[in-house]
Design an enzyme around this catalytic site. Structure first.
Site, PDB file in Angstrom:
ATOM      1  CE1 TYR A  94     -14.860  -5.462  -3.822  1.00  0.00           C
ATOM      2  CE2 TYR A  94     -13.128  -5.759  -2.186  1.00  0.00           C
ATOM      3  CZ  TYR A  94     -14.452  -5.874  -2.561  1.00  0.00           C
ATOM      4  OH  TYR A  94     -15.367  -6.393  -1.683  1.00  0.00           O
ATOM      5  CG  ASP A 152      -9.150   1.564  -0.905  1.00  0.00           C
ATOM      6  OD1 ASP A 152      -8.643   1.240   0.199  1.00  0.00           O
ATOM      7  OD2 ASP A 152     -10.037   0.904  -1.470  1.00  0.00           O
ATOM      8  CE  LYS A 173      -7.865  -6.635   2.279  1.00  0.00           C
ATOM      9  NZ  LYS A 173      -8.192  -6.024   1.021  1.00  0.00           N
TER      10      LYS A 173
HETATM   11  C1  PLP Z   1      -9.722  -5.520   0.812  1.00  0.00           C
HETATM   12  C2  PLP Z   1      -9.926  -4.183   0.266  1.00  0.00           C
HETATM   13  C3  PLP Z   1     -11.075  -3.431   0.570  1.00  0.00           C
HETATM   14  C4  PLP Z   1     -12.229  -3.994   1.357  1.00  0.00           C
HETATM   15  O1  PLP Z   1     -11.866  -4.315   2.651  1.00  0.00           O
HETATM   16  P1  PLP Z   1     -12.810  -5.350   3.469  1.00  0.00           P
HETATM   17  O2  PLP Z   1     -12.189  -5.381   4.815  1.00  0.00           O
HETATM   18  O3  PLP Z   1     -12.736  -6.642   2.718  1.00  0.00           O
HETATM   19  O4  PLP Z   1     -14.174  -4.791   3.470  1.00  0.00           O
HETATM   20  C5  PLP Z   1     -11.146  -2.134   0.113  1.00  0.00           C
HETATM   21  N1  PLP Z   1     -10.163  -1.606  -0.615  1.00  0.00           N
HETATM   22  C6  PLP Z   1      -9.043  -2.294  -0.939  1.00  0.00           C
HETATM   23  C7  PLP Z   1      -7.977  -1.629  -1.723  1.00  0.00           C
HETATM   24  C8  PLP Z   1      -8.912  -3.604  -0.523  1.00  0.00           C
HETATM   25  O5  PLP Z   1      -7.819  -4.294  -0.874  1.00  0.00           O
END
Ligand code: PLP
Length: 418
Positions: A144, A239, A267
């Site tokens: 994701y 990511d 995060k």
């Molecule tokens: C949470 C997450 C996102 C999205 O971040 P948001 O702040 O919710 O938009 C993208 N990539 C990874 C790997 C994530 O865990």
């Protein structure tokens, strides 16, 4: 445990907010029952609207590496509040946060701050396309990368939880710019590059996946991605929105010794406030406006409150490197108490008990888990005051605030369940 107030709030919420929540997985759809409404948090604990107390293993889905209301973050926020909440003009703290990020993650020579992980990945893909002049992006099934149009193809997290294969609202032309491959498959990657070598702008990957539950990379997989992208002039995007500053101070790339071209963060770097970041090689980042022709902007980007919380978080982690060893030990201890009939995947303070009897190495194997048994487990833990992510396809997070006693109590509850 009664939930009268939470139930009332949830009915009210459902009248005005789709599904009663502002992000889908909060709705507890896949585990049954309704979500407790949270009133406050402190350290490793949260308390709901009915006064029930829980040990929190969600940690706001990743940001709260130090637990709720860590004194260093509260103090930084209080200080920041005294000078104003937003200027839409450069501030010194943004520079400090950018410097701190680049020191910690050496592959990031330049960095741009945004407001969420989604913004970070959206921009990283755009920059990769602008830099290479190519349009295809390769991603992996079950990963994701936020709710970016072209990346919502075979996405994990809430889409996996709700069983939505491909979202509506994304034109086919956008989805067609994405190639989704099975995670951990060397063969799939080689095949994709054989077929589209000159069209692939970037490969984006969660170096340790958290969003189909926790799925670490197979030995050599990340190296293969590094070598293949380099050979074909495509960019490698890690990511690390979830893994950055969580698995190590320098993220998963430090652990695995891989230098991606671009990295996305979110995060943890916001300390519980909305912050995202993307960055990487200077020659690539120099394509970003106003230096270059790739446009990306944000009214509240580099927001003083958010940046102060993030900076306090990173300063604390830099001064307390022992946090990572402690998280590793707590993780090992909890993973050792997985209930019978489960497969444990763990990386540092991220873990998932898959209710599956086979190893889980990709999205296909993750989906073979027994969702009904997971739901029963989740409910039983919640009733004992242990708050786990309400989805088989989300990693649980341990924080520095979980005490040995908290871990022991949780381990005992895991062990006793069958
Ligand atoms: C949470 C997450 C996102 C999205 O971040 P948001 O702040 O919710 O938009 C993208 N990539 C990874 C790997 C994530 O865990």
């Amino acid at each position: 445990m009664t939930h009268t107030k939470s139930e009332q709030l949830f009915s009210r919420a459902q009248r005005r907010i789709p599904g009663g929540v502002n992000s889908p997985v909060r709705a507890f759809r896949s585990v049954g029952g309704n979500p407790p409404f949270i009133e406050r948090g402190d350290g490793a604990r949260i308390v709901d609207a009915d006064g029930n107390q829980y040990l929190d293993y969600v940690g706001s889905w990743g940001p709260l590496l130090l637990g709720h209301r860590h004194p260093c973050i509260i103090a930084a926020l209080e200080r920041a509040l005294e000078s104003g909440t937003s200027f839409g003009a450069p501030t010194e703290r943004e520079v400090e946060l950018a410097e701190r990020i680049c020191e910690a993650v050496p592959s990031m020579e330049m960095v741009r701050l945004v407001n969420s992980g989604t913004e970070a990945t959206m921009a990283a893909i755009r920059v990769a396309r602008g830099f290479t002049g190519r349009s295809l992006a390769v991603k992996f099934e079950g990963c994701y990368h936020g709710h970016v149009d072209s990346l919502l193809v075979k996405a994990g997290s809430g889409m996996a939880t709700l069983g939505i294969p491909d979202t509506q609202g994304v034109p086919k032309a956008f989805a067609d710019t994405t190639i989704a491959l099975p995670f951990n498959s060397a063969e799939a990657i080689e095949q994709a590059f054989r077929a589209h070598a000159d069209e692939i702008a970037a490969v984006i990957v969660e170096p340790v996946v958290g969003n189909m539950g926790c799925v670490p990379p197979a030995p050599g997989f990340l190296t293969l991605l590094r070598e293949t992208t380099e050979r074909h002039g495509a960019l490698l995007i890690f990511d690390e929105v979830m893994t950055g500053f969580r698995l190590a101070y320098g993220g998963a790339q430090q652990l695995f010794g891989i230098r991606p071209d671009l990295t996305t963060l979110g995060k943890v770097i916001g300390g519980g406030l909305p912050v995202g970041a993307y960055g990487g090689r200077a020659d690539i980042m120099k394509k970003v406006a106003p230096l270059g022709p790739v446009y990306q902007a944000g009214t509240l980007s580099g927001n003083p409150l958010a940046v102060s919380a993030g900076l306090a978080m990173l300063d604390y982690l830099r001064e307390h490197p022992e946090v990572y060893g402690e998280l590793e030990r707590k993780g090992m201890r909890l993973a050792a108490t997985a209930p019978p009939g489960t497969t444990v995947n763990r990386a540092g303070s991220m873990f998932t008990f898959f209710f599956a009897d086979q190893p889980v190495t990709d999205y296909e194997s993750a989906k073979r888990s027994d969702a009904t048994r997971f739901a029963r487990f989740h409910r039983a833990m919640l009733d004992q005051g242990i708050y786990l992510p309400p989805s088989q396809f989300e990693a649980a997070f341990i924080s520095a605030a979980h005490s040995e006693e908290d871990i022991a109590r949780t381990a005992a509850a895991f062990k006793a369940w069958s």
